[in-house]
Design an enzyme around this catalytic site. Structure first.
Site, short mmCIF file in Angstrom:
data_model
loop_
_atom_site.label_atom_id
_atom_site.label_comp_id
_atom_site.label_asym_id
_atom_site.label_seq_id
_atom_site.Cartn_x
_atom_site.Cartn_y
_atom_site.Cartn_z
N SER A 127 31.70 48.59 43.91
CA SER A 127 30.64 47.61 44.17
C SER A 127 29.42 48.24 44.82
CB SER A 127 31.20 46.53 45.11
OG SER A 127 30.16 45.72 45.59
N TYR A 152 35.09 43.88 52.61
CA TYR A 152 35.05 43.99 51.15
C TYR A 152 34.55 45.38 50.75
CZ TYR A 152 33.32 43.36 46.37
OH TYR A 152 33.05 43.52 45.03
N1 LIG Z 1 30.20 40.08 39.65
C1 LIG Z 1 29.59 40.94 40.47
O1 LIG Z 1 28.39 40.80 40.73
C2 LIG Z 1 30.32 42.11 41.08
C3 LIG Z 1 29.59 42.96 41.93
C4 LIG Z 1 30.25 44.04 42.50
C5 LIG Z 1 31.57 44.28 42.21
N2 LIG Z 1 32.25 43.43 41.39
C6 LIG Z 1 33.67 43.72 41.13
O2 LIG Z 1 33.91 43.60 39.74
C7 LIG Z 1 35.23 43.08 39.52
C8 LIG Z 1 35.16 41.84 38.66
O3 LIG Z 1 34.33 40.89 39.31
P1 LIG Z 1 34.07 39.43 38.76
O4 LIG Z 1 32.68 39.08 39.11
O5 LIG Z 1 34.54 39.32 37.36
O6 LIG Z 1 35.04 38.63 39.74
P2 LIG Z 1 36.06 37.43 39.44
O7 LIG Z 1 36.53 36.96 40.76
O8 LIG Z 1 35.45 36.45 38.51
O9 LIG Z 1 37.23 38.18 38.67
C9 LIG Z 1 38.31 38.81 39.32
C10 LIG Z 1 39.59 38.28 38.70
O10 LIG Z 1 40.66 38.98 39.31
C11 LIG Z 1 41.72 38.08 39.54
N3 LIG Z 1 42.51 38.60 40.66
C12 LIG Z 1 42.14 38.72 41.96
N4 LIG Z 1 43.14 39.25 42.68
C13 LIG Z 1 44.17 39.48 41.80
C14 LIG Z 1 45.47 40.02 41.93
N5 LIG Z 1 45.95 40.40 43.11
N6 LIG Z 1 46.24 40.11 40.81
C15 LIG Z 1 45.78 39.71 39.60
N7 LIG Z 1 44.55 39.17 39.43
C16 LIG Z 1 43.76 39.08 40.52
C17 LIG Z 1 41.05 36.76 39.87
O11 LIG Z 1 41.90 35.65 39.59
C18 LIG Z 1 39.81 36.79 38.97
O12 LIG Z 1 40.04 36.09 37.77
C19 LIG Z 1 35.82 42.87 40.89
O13 LIG Z 1 36.58 44.00 41.23
C20 LIG Z 1 34.61 42.76 41.81
O14 LIG Z 1 34.92 43.15 43.11
C21 LIG Z 1 31.64 42.36 40.82
#
Ligand SMILES: NC(=O)c1ccc[n+]([C@@H]2O[C@H](COP(=O)([O-])OP(=O)(O)OC[C@H]3O[C@@H](n4cnc5c(N)ncnc54)[C@H](O)[C@@H]3O)[C@@H](O)[C@H]2O)c1
Length: 324
Positions: A127, A152
Site C-alpha cells: 500500500s 495498517y
Molecule cells: N483499494 C485501494 O485503494 C487500496 C490501496 C492500497 C492497498 N490496497 C490493498 O489491495 C488489496 C485489495 O484491496 P481492495 O480495495 O480490493 O479491498 P477489499 O476489502 O475490497 O478486498 C479485500 C478482500 O479480502 C477479503 N479478506 C480479508 N481478510 C481475509 C482473510 N483473512 N481471508 C480471506 N479473505 C479475506 C475481504 O473479504 C475482501 O473481499 C488489499 O490488500 C488492500 O490492503 C488497496
C-alpha cells in the site's frame, strides 16, 4: 495452469478475476466474505463472475489457504494475494483484525507458495500507506519507509519484509504492489469517494478531513488491472543481485486535491455537497503521490484515466447498483 487470487470478492480482486477469465485463464478465487463492509456487495461482485466456467470460488480464510490442496486445486502457476484487512482508520480501533489477516494470513500464503510445486510468481498487495508522513514527493520505491503512522501501514511493510525473506530463503519470485487510492465501479464503501457520493445523494453533510488540505493519487481500477495483467503475463523481473523480490508503486502519478475530487463528484452527481470541515484523523496522511518510473520501465505501465473520466463512471455505476 491455474492462477489463485485471494480476496477475489474484494474490489480489486473481483475486477482482476473478471479480466483474467476474459483472457481465458483458469482462476481459483478465495475470500472469507468478512463483514468489514457489507458482504452483499462482495457476493454481488462474485455473482458477476458466476457465468464464467473458468472461475471457481471457495469461501475460505487465507489463514486456511492450505485447504486448497484438499479441494484438489493443482498446477498453480501464479498466486495474486490481495486479501487483507484494508483501511487506515479502522486499524485505530481494530488492530487485531490487521494482525490476523495481514500478518498471520500473509505468512500462511507464503507457506502455501513454498509448498506449491511449479509456482513461479507470487504477486501481493502492499500500500501507498507505507510512505506514512514522508515529505519527499513523488514517493519512490527507494525512499525510506521505516516510520509507519498506522498499524495498517506497519502490517503492509511487514508483508514486504516477510516476502523478501521467503524470496531469499526459498527462491519464490515475488512482486509487491503499493496501490495508491484505487477507485471505480464496484468500489469500496469505506473509501471517501463512496461515502461522499452516498451522503451527497441523501442530502447529508460530508466530513472533510484536515479542512480539505489533502491530496491523493487517485488510480482508476481499469488502469490498475491493466498493470496487473501485464505483470502476470510477463512474470517476475529478474534482479541482478539478492532475492528475487521486487516492490513497485502502482499509482496515477497525478495527485489531486481533495476539494477538486469533491467538485468532480458534485458535477457528476449534479448536486452540491454540504461540507463539514474537520481536523486530520489519526493515522491518516496528508498526501500520496506515486513515482511510477519503475513499473513503467519494467512493465510498460501507463495509467490513462483522470478523475474527470473515472469518477463519473463510478457515479453511474453507483446509481445503477443502488437504483438512485
Ligand atoms: N483499494 C485501494 O485503494 C487500496 C490501496 C492500497 C492497498 N490496497 C490493498 O489491495 C488489496 C485489495 O484491496 P481492495 O480495495 O480490493 O479491498 P477489499 O476489502 O475490497 O478486498 C479485500 C478482500 O479480502 C477479503 N479478506 C480479508 N481478510 C481475509 C482473510 N483473512 N481471508 C480471506 N479473505 C479475506 C475481504 O473479504 C475482501 O473481499 C488489499 O490488500 C488492500 O490492503 C488497496
Amino acid at each position: 495452469m491455474t492462477i489463485v487470487v485471494t480476496g477475489a470478492a474484494g474490489f480489486i480482486g473481483a475486477h482482476l478475476c473478471t479480466a483474467l477469465v476474459q483472457q481465458g485463464k483458469e482462476v481459483v478465487g478465495i475470500d472469507n466474505l468478512n463483514p468489514y463492509y457489507t458482504p452483499d456487495l462482495k457476493r454481488a461482485r462474485l455473482a458477476q463472475l458466476s457465468d464464467h466456467r473458468a472461475f471457481t470460488f471457495h469461501e475460505l480464510d487465507i489463514c486456511d489457504i492450505a485447504q486448497l490442496d484438499e479441494l484438489g486445486v493443482r498446477d498453480i502457476k501464479t498466486v495474486v494475494h490481495l486479501a487483507a484487512q484494508a483501511g487506515v482508520r479502522y486499524s485505530i480501533d481494530n488492530p487485531r483484525a490487521y494482525i490476523q489477516s495481514n500478518l498471520v494470513g500473509h505468512a500462511e500464503v507464503l507457506e502455501y507458495c513454498r509448498q506449491s510445486e511449479g509456482l513461479d510468481h507470487l504477486i501481493y498487495a502492499s500500500s501507498s500507506s507505507v510512505y506514512g508522513g514522508n515529505m519527499k514527493i513523488p514517493f519512490s520505491e527507494s525512499d525510506s519507509v521505516d516510520r509507519p503512522v498506522s498499524l495498517y501501514a506497519a502490517t503492509k511493510k511487514a508483508d514486504e519484509l516477510m516476502s523478501h525473506a521467503y524470496a531469499h530463503l526459498y527462491g519464490i519470485p515475488q512482486t509487491g504492489l503499493r496501490f495508491f487510492t484505487v477507485y471505480g465501479p464496484w468500489g469500496r464503501p469505506d473509501m471517501a469517494y463512496w461515502s461522499f457520493t452516498e451522503a451527497i445523494l441523501k442530502g447529508e453533510p460530508i466530513r472533510i478531513f484536515n479542512k480539505g488540505d489533502m491530496r491523493r493519487d487517485f488510480t482508476y481500477i481499469d488502469d490498475v488491472v491493466g498493470g496487473m495483467l501485464n505483470i502476470i503475463e510477463q512474470g517476475p523481473k529478474l534482479v541482478e543481485t539478492g532475492a528475487p523480490a521486487r516492490v513497485y508503486n502502482i499509482g496515477n502519478n497525478t495527485p489531486v486535491p481533495l476539494m477538486e475530487m469533491i467538485e468532480v463528484l458534485e458535477h457528476a452527481l449534479g448536486l452540491q455537497a454540504q461540507k463539514e470541515f474537520v481536523p486530520m484523523q489519526m493515522g491518516d496522511v496528508k498526501q500520496t503521490y506515486a513515482d511510477i518510473d519503475a513499473l513503467q520501465r519494467d512493465y510498460g505501465f501507463a495509467p490513462a484515466t483522470p478523475i474527470a473520466t473515472g469518477l463519473p463512471r463510478f457515479v453511474e455505476w453507483y446509481r445503477a447498483y443502488h437504483n438512485v
